[in-house]
Design a protein around this motif. Structure first.
Motif, PDB file in Angstrom:
ATOM      1  N   LEU A 157      11.163   0.233   3.264  1.00  0.00           N
ATOM      2  CA  LEU A 157       9.984  -0.121   4.638  1.00  0.00           C
ATOM      3  C   LEU A 157       9.788   1.169   5.337  1.00  0.00           C
ATOM      4  O   LEU A 157      10.170   2.529   5.330  1.00  0.00           O
ATOM      5  CB  LEU A 157      10.640  -1.191   6.365  1.00  0.00           C
ATOM      6  N   GLU A 210      10.377   6.500   4.554  1.00  0.00           N
ATOM      7  CA  GLU A 210      10.837   5.439   4.050  1.00  0.00           C
ATOM      8  C   GLU A 210      12.055   4.712   4.219  1.00  0.00           C
ATOM      9  O   GLU A 210      12.590   5.506   4.261  1.00  0.00           O
ATOM     10  CB  GLU A 210      10.993   5.205   2.756  1.00  0.00           C
ATOM     11  N   ARG A 222      12.597  -3.931  13.585  1.00  0.00           N
ATOM     12  CA  ARG A 222      13.503  -5.113  12.873  1.00  0.00           C
ATOM     13  C   ARG A 222      14.747  -5.536  13.842  1.00  0.00           C
ATOM     14  O   ARG A 222      14.847  -6.137  13.367  1.00  0.00           O
ATOM     15  CB  ARG A 222      13.133  -5.540  11.397  1.00  0.00           C
ATOM     16  N   GLY A 280       8.848  -6.896  13.463  1.00  0.00           N
ATOM     17  CA  GLY A 280       8.433  -5.963  12.989  1.00  0.00           C
ATOM     18  C   GLY A 280       6.382  -5.964  13.537  1.00  0.00           C
ATOM     19  O   GLY A 280       6.141  -5.201  13.667  1.00  0.00           O
ATOM     20  N   LYS A 310       2.941  -2.967   4.753  1.00  0.00           N
ATOM     21  CA  LYS A 310       3.177  -1.724   4.674  1.00  0.00           C
ATOM     22  C   LYS A 310       1.995  -0.784   5.084  1.00  0.00           C
ATOM     23  O   LYS A 310       1.138  -0.306   4.613  1.00  0.00           O
ATOM     24  CB  LYS A 310       3.910  -0.801   3.871  1.00  0.00           C
ATOM     25  N   GLU A 313       8.876   0.296  11.048  1.00  0.00           N
ATOM     26  CA  GLU A 313       9.317  -1.719  10.506  1.00  0.00           C
ATOM     27  C   GLU A 313      10.609  -1.547  11.253  1.00  0.00           C
ATOM     28  O   GLU A 313      10.445  -2.622  11.317  1.00  0.00           O
ATOM     29  CB  GLU A 313       8.412  -2.043   9.716  1.00  0.00           C
ATOM     30  N   ALA A 314      11.264  -0.662  10.398  1.00  0.00           N
ATOM     31  CA  ALA A 314      12.454  -1.016  10.135  1.00  0.00           C
ATOM     32  C   ALA A 314      13.335  -1.352  11.718  1.00  0.00           C
ATOM     33  O   ALA A 314      14.417  -1.659  11.783  1.00  0.00           O
ATOM     34  CB  ALA A 314      13.237   0.360   8.946  1.00  0.00           C
TER      35      ALA A 314
END
Length: 408
Positions: free
Chosen positions: A139, A135, A147, A92, A118, A143-144
């Motif tokens: 997340l 979303e 990752r 992240g 977040k 950000e997702a």
């Protein structure tokens, strides 16, 4: 007397190691602001690799970035700590909205990951446009995606054109290289080819795939399913356990993917010519559907009646009753046209951009919800004559024939 040998290329470093070297250089020159080109020359590393390292330092709060188009970097209070050791970012921390993290110089016996807060505010993309995160798996979507990048899980984004697939990837990965795919895309467009230089000779020019692999960057294959499967096959060895390709056109050179290399693909189901082969789908472990966020359209102050039209048409598309509905791209265009030409013209254009087979249905939806009896596509009218042309702007008081008479 010995003859000096040819200059050697510095060994490649992992992302964290190069980041520490960049931090050390900035820390040693606290009064200086350095461009990516300056740092690249001083360290002897590729421009792209240095760009990634410097931007990551800035994102982590371990250096200050000045400007965006031609950014400069300088040391801050965290830079010296970042220079002490090669610290690999936890999941992240590639995110453009990630908060600054102080570099650790020792590894604790039992690592405790620090959750990244977040971030829901808009992110400015490389071109200056704002992206509003959505979303995904509890997340923010950027950000997702970061990752998934840290875990080396390639992503395929699919959905209608204009839903924000490209915008999401651009917001998530500042180091992105993009290939716009179509039926004419060749292997050379991906890997590279020989080009004519100023002296009339041919020189090899790396393509976006080779550049992304050697510089450890994200690579978006946009409209990937419009590219011939035979062409896309050139990408596959870089995505499996080999993480390398062989460039037959350039002396059979073997290119190995550096850490950070990350392929992403975009797919528009239903678009003529788009074919999602099993070979392509199987190499993208995460497949994420992207649709239009109509709540965002309302928040952006697009005419609520037009957003309602789009919602209703989208519901018909879901049921298989219709083939097209306005997505966020079309709604943003509506807003711009309305501001320039007015509501009637913007509605007419919305009807006109619909596929011919869906145009009557779209026109009926606009008519019922907006309350206009008849909406036809935006069309040129009759030729303007002198009597119908807009009146010429009158000269301000104190000018014109009377003034000219006085001056004679």
């Amino acid at each position: 007397m010995t003859t000096p040998g040819p200059p050697t290329t510095p060994p490649r470093t992992k992302g964290g190691e190069l980041r520490a070297k960049v931090a050390r250089l900035l820390a040693d020159r606290p009064a200086d602001t350095l461009t990516i080109g300056d740092i690249s020359r001083l360290l002897g590393h590729s421009h792209g690799a240095v760009r990634n390292a410097a931007h990551t330092l800035a994102i982590r709060g371990e250096a200050d970035q000045l400007g965006t188009k031609q950014p400069q970097f300088r040391a801050n209070a965290q830079t010296t700590a970042a220079a002490r050791a090669a610290v690999i970012s936890p999941p992240g921390t590639h995110s453009p909205r990630a908060q600054a993290a102080t570099a650790r110089t020792t590894t604790p016996a039992t690592p405790t990951p620090t959750p990244t807060p977040k971030q829901t505010g808009p992110i400015r993309r490389a071109g200056g446009q704002l992206y509003h995160p959505r979303e995904l798996a509890d997340l923010p979507d950027v950000e997702a995606l970061n990752r998934l990048r840290d875990a080396d899980v390639p992503v395929l984004l699919y959905g209608p054109p204009g839903t924000g697939k490209t915008s999401l990837v651009e917001a998530a990965f500042p180091d992105l290289i993009t290939v716009a795919g179509d039926g004419d895309t060749t292997v050379g467009d991906l890997i590279g080819d020989y080009t004519l230089d100023d002296s009339g000779g041919y020189v090899w020019q790396d393509g976006p795939l080779v550049t992304a692999m050697t510089e450890g960057r994200a690579l978006l294959i946009d409209d990937a399913t419009l590219i011939s499967p035979k062409v896309l096959a050139a990408l596959y060895p870089a995505m499996d356990g080999r993480r390398q390709i062989q460039v037959k056109a350039h002396k059979g050179e073997t290119i190995k993917a550096e850490p950070g290399f990350y392929p992403v693909a975009g797919h528009n189901p239903g678009v003529h010519g788009a074919v999602l082969t099993e070979a392509l789908a199987s190499r993208f472990s995460a497949q994420i559907q992207v649709g239009t966020d109509y709540d965002l359209a309302t928040a952006l102050k697009i005419d609520a009646r037009v957003v309602r039209v789009a919602r209703n048409l989208a519901a018909q598309v879901e049921l298989g009753e219709l083939g097209w509905a306005p997505q966020l791209r079309e709604l943003l265009s509506y807003q711009k046209i309305e501001a320039v030409l007015g509501t009637k013209a913007a509605l007419a254009n919305l009807v006109g951009i619909a596929p011919p087979e869906d145009r009557d249905t779209v026109a009926d939806a606009v008519s019922k919800i907006v309350g206009i009896k008849e909406v036809a596509p935006l069309t040129l009218g009759r030729q303007l004559s002198a009597s119908t042309a807009p009146a010429a702007r009158q000269p301000p008081p104190g000018t014109g024939s009377a003034q000219r008479g006085r001056s004679r």
